[in-house]
Design an enzyme around this catalytic site. Structure first.
Site, short mmCIF file in Angstrom:
data_model
loop_
_atom_site.label_atom_id
_atom_site.label_comp_id
_atom_site.label_asym_id
_atom_site.label_seq_id
_atom_site.Cartn_x
_atom_site.Cartn_y
_atom_site.Cartn_z
NE ARG A 179 71.97 0.94 27.65
CZ ARG A 179 71.75 -0.28 28.15
NH1 ARG A 179 70.83 -0.47 29.06
NH2 ARG A 179 72.48 -1.29 27.74
NE ARG A 218 74.91 -2.66 31.71
CZ ARG A 218 75.32 -2.53 30.45
NH1 ARG A 218 76.10 -3.46 29.91
NH2 ARG A 218 74.97 -1.49 29.74
NE ARG A 278 73.02 -6.64 29.69
CZ ARG A 278 73.56 -5.73 28.89
NH1 ARG A 278 74.51 -6.06 28.05
NH2 ARG A 278 73.15 -4.49 28.93
NE ARG A 284 77.80 3.79 23.60
CZ ARG A 284 77.95 2.63 24.21
NH1 ARG A 284 79.13 2.14 24.44
NH2 ARG A 284 76.90 1.95 24.61
CE LYS A 286 77.85 -2.62 21.85
NZ LYS A 286 76.39 -2.65 22.05
P1 AP5 Z 1 75.31 -8.37 25.29
O1 AP5 Z 1 76.35 -9.20 24.62
O2 AP5 Z 1 75.52 -8.05 26.73
O3 AP5 Z 1 75.00 -7.05 24.44
P2 AP5 Z 1 75.85 -5.73 24.19
O4 AP5 Z 1 75.75 -5.38 22.75
O5 AP5 Z 1 77.22 -5.89 24.76
O6 AP5 Z 1 74.96 -4.71 25.02
P3 AP5 Z 1 75.33 -3.60 26.07
O7 AP5 Z 1 74.03 -3.24 26.76
O8 AP5 Z 1 76.45 -4.00 26.97
O9 AP5 Z 1 75.75 -2.44 25.16
P4 AP5 Z 1 75.74 -1.01 25.49
O10 AP5 Z 1 76.48 -0.53 24.32
O11 AP5 Z 1 74.44 -0.37 25.76
O12 AP5 Z 1 76.47 -0.92 26.93
P5 AP5 Z 1 77.92 -0.50 27.39
O13 AP5 Z 1 78.27 -1.31 28.56
O14 AP5 Z 1 78.85 -0.42 26.25
O15 AP5 Z 1 73.90 -9.13 25.11
C1 AP5 Z 1 72.72 -8.63 25.71
C2 AP5 Z 1 71.85 -9.82 26.18
O16 AP5 Z 1 71.39 -10.56 25.04
C3 AP5 Z 1 72.61 -10.83 27.07
O17 AP5 Z 1 71.74 -11.30 28.07
C4 AP5 Z 1 72.99 -11.97 26.10
O18 AP5 Z 1 73.06 -13.23 26.76
C5 AP5 Z 1 71.86 -11.92 25.09
N1 AP5 Z 1 72.29 -12.25 23.74
C6 AP5 Z 1 73.44 -11.89 23.12
N2 AP5 Z 1 73.48 -12.37 21.86
C7 AP5 Z 1 72.31 -13.04 21.67
C8 AP5 Z 1 71.76 -13.77 20.57
N3 AP5 Z 1 72.41 -13.89 19.40
N4 AP5 Z 1 70.54 -14.33 20.71
C9 AP5 Z 1 69.86 -14.22 21.90
N5 AP5 Z 1 70.34 -13.57 22.99
C10 AP5 Z 1 71.55 -12.98 22.88
O19 AP5 Z 1 77.66 1.03 27.84
C11 AP5 Z 1 76.90 1.34 29.00
C12 AP5 Z 1 76.90 2.86 29.22
O20 AP5 Z 1 78.25 3.32 29.42
C13 AP5 Z 1 76.39 3.70 28.04
O21 AP5 Z 1 74.98 3.82 28.05
C14 AP5 Z 1 77.11 5.04 28.30
O22 AP5 Z 1 76.49 5.75 29.34
C15 AP5 Z 1 78.48 4.59 28.78
N6 AP5 Z 1 79.45 4.40 27.69
C16 AP5 Z 1 80.09 3.24 27.36
N7 AP5 Z 1 80.92 3.43 26.33
C17 AP5 Z 1 80.81 4.74 25.97
C18 AP5 Z 1 81.40 5.54 24.95
N8 AP5 Z 1 82.28 5.00 24.07
N9 AP5 Z 1 81.04 6.84 24.88
C19 AP5 Z 1 80.17 7.40 25.77
N10 AP5 Z 1 79.57 6.69 26.75
C20 AP5 Z 1 79.88 5.37 26.86
#
Ligand code: AP5
Length: 215
Positions: A172, A161, A126, A87, A13
């Site tokens: 997660r 992270r 990552r 979410r 994402k």
């Molecule tokens: P990346 O693009 O970073 O993936 P992502 O989907 O953004 O993953 P996240 O881990 O950031 O999502 P998340 O939803 O768990 O975390 P968030 O920060 O929102 O890609 C991942 C890796 O793969 C990278 O190294 C990239 O280079 C590689 N990659 C990408 N595409 C690829 C491809 N096509 N092929 C190969 N490699 C690839 O949330 C973190 C925490 O915050 C949550 O756990 C929760 O505690 C809290 N939080 C955030 N939002 C909310 C909410 N709305 N409600 C409640 N809690 C929340």
């Protein structure tokens, strides 16, 4: 155009949102990035959410809805990309109300599907630039020059992270399947849902997203 990128942790994402920002002039609203910024700046809310995030559990709806509400007043000429929000069903209803109050609406929800084994490999490999937030990976996306960010030229600023380990990732993923995956049916019923295979190369996934959005 306002869109949601919906998918499990590591679906890509953030990677795809950053491309849409550069290529389409859209604004990325990542609740994960906002929460991490609150932690770094040491606000009360940042302290309150730190342990929850490191465990991999969801932060309360009230906190994340409040964060998004603050951002919707900003310029939206290029459209918003909601990354990691909503979410839960409560967050989805709140987003619809917030957008409506601004005379706006949601155009599309892109569901990015990736199988769990690939997610583990992506998350554990990552790292990001601590200066500009650009996302990298140990094997699939290294910077062109070692230890130097491709986007902002910062040197030795890369970081990992605290929640990017197998144990937090399991929590997660459970949160995704239990609380977030019901949004797939929710947006399908509203005729907003578009599915994209997130397992391909980053370029191919970007192409599929553009096609789904008619860009
Ligand atoms: P990346 O693009 O970073 O993936 P992502 O989907 O953004 O993953 P996240 O881990 O950031 O999502 P998340 O939803 O768990 O975390 P968030 O920060 O929102 O890609 C991942 C890796 O793969 C990278 O190294 C990239 O280079 C590689 N990659 C990408 N595409 C690829 C491809 N096509 N092929 C190969 N490699 C690839 O949330 C973190 C925490 O915050 C949550 O756990 C929760 O505690 C809290 N939080 C955030 N939002 C909310 C909410 N709305 N409600 C409640 N809690 C929340």
């Amino acid at each position: 155009m306002n869109i949601i990128l919906l998918g499990p942790p590591g679906a890509g994402k953030g990677t795809q949102a950053q491309r849409l920002v550069v290529e389409q002039g859209m604004t990325q609203l990542s609740t994960g990035d906002m929460l991490r910024a609150a932690r770094t700046s040491g606000t009360e809310m940042g302290k309150q959410v730190a342990a929850v995030m490191d465990r991999g559990d969801l932060v309360t709806d009230e906190i994340v809805i409040g964060l998004i509400a603050e951002q919707l007043d900003h310029d939206n000429s290029g459209g918003f990309i909601f990354d990691g929000f909503p979410r839960t069903l409560k967050q989805a209803d709140a987003l619809a109300e917030l957008l409506e109050a601004k005379g706006q609406s949601l155009d599309s929800v892109i569901e990015m599907s990736v199988d769990d084994d690939a997610l583990v490999a992506r998350i554990t490999g990552r790292y990001t630039c601590g200066n500009c937030g650009a996302v990298y990976h140990d094997t699939t996306k290294k910077p062109a020059v070692e230890n130097t960010c491709d986007e902002c030229d910062s040197k030795d600023k890369f970081k990992r992270r605290a929640d990017d380990n197998e144990e937090s990732l399991r929590t997660r993923l459970m949160a995704y399947y239990k609380d977030t995956s019901p949004l797939i049916g929710y947006y399908y019923a509203k005729k907003k849902l578009k599915r994209v295979d997130g397992l391909g190369e980053i370029e191919d996934v970007a192409g599929a997203i553009k096609m789904a959005l008619n860009l």
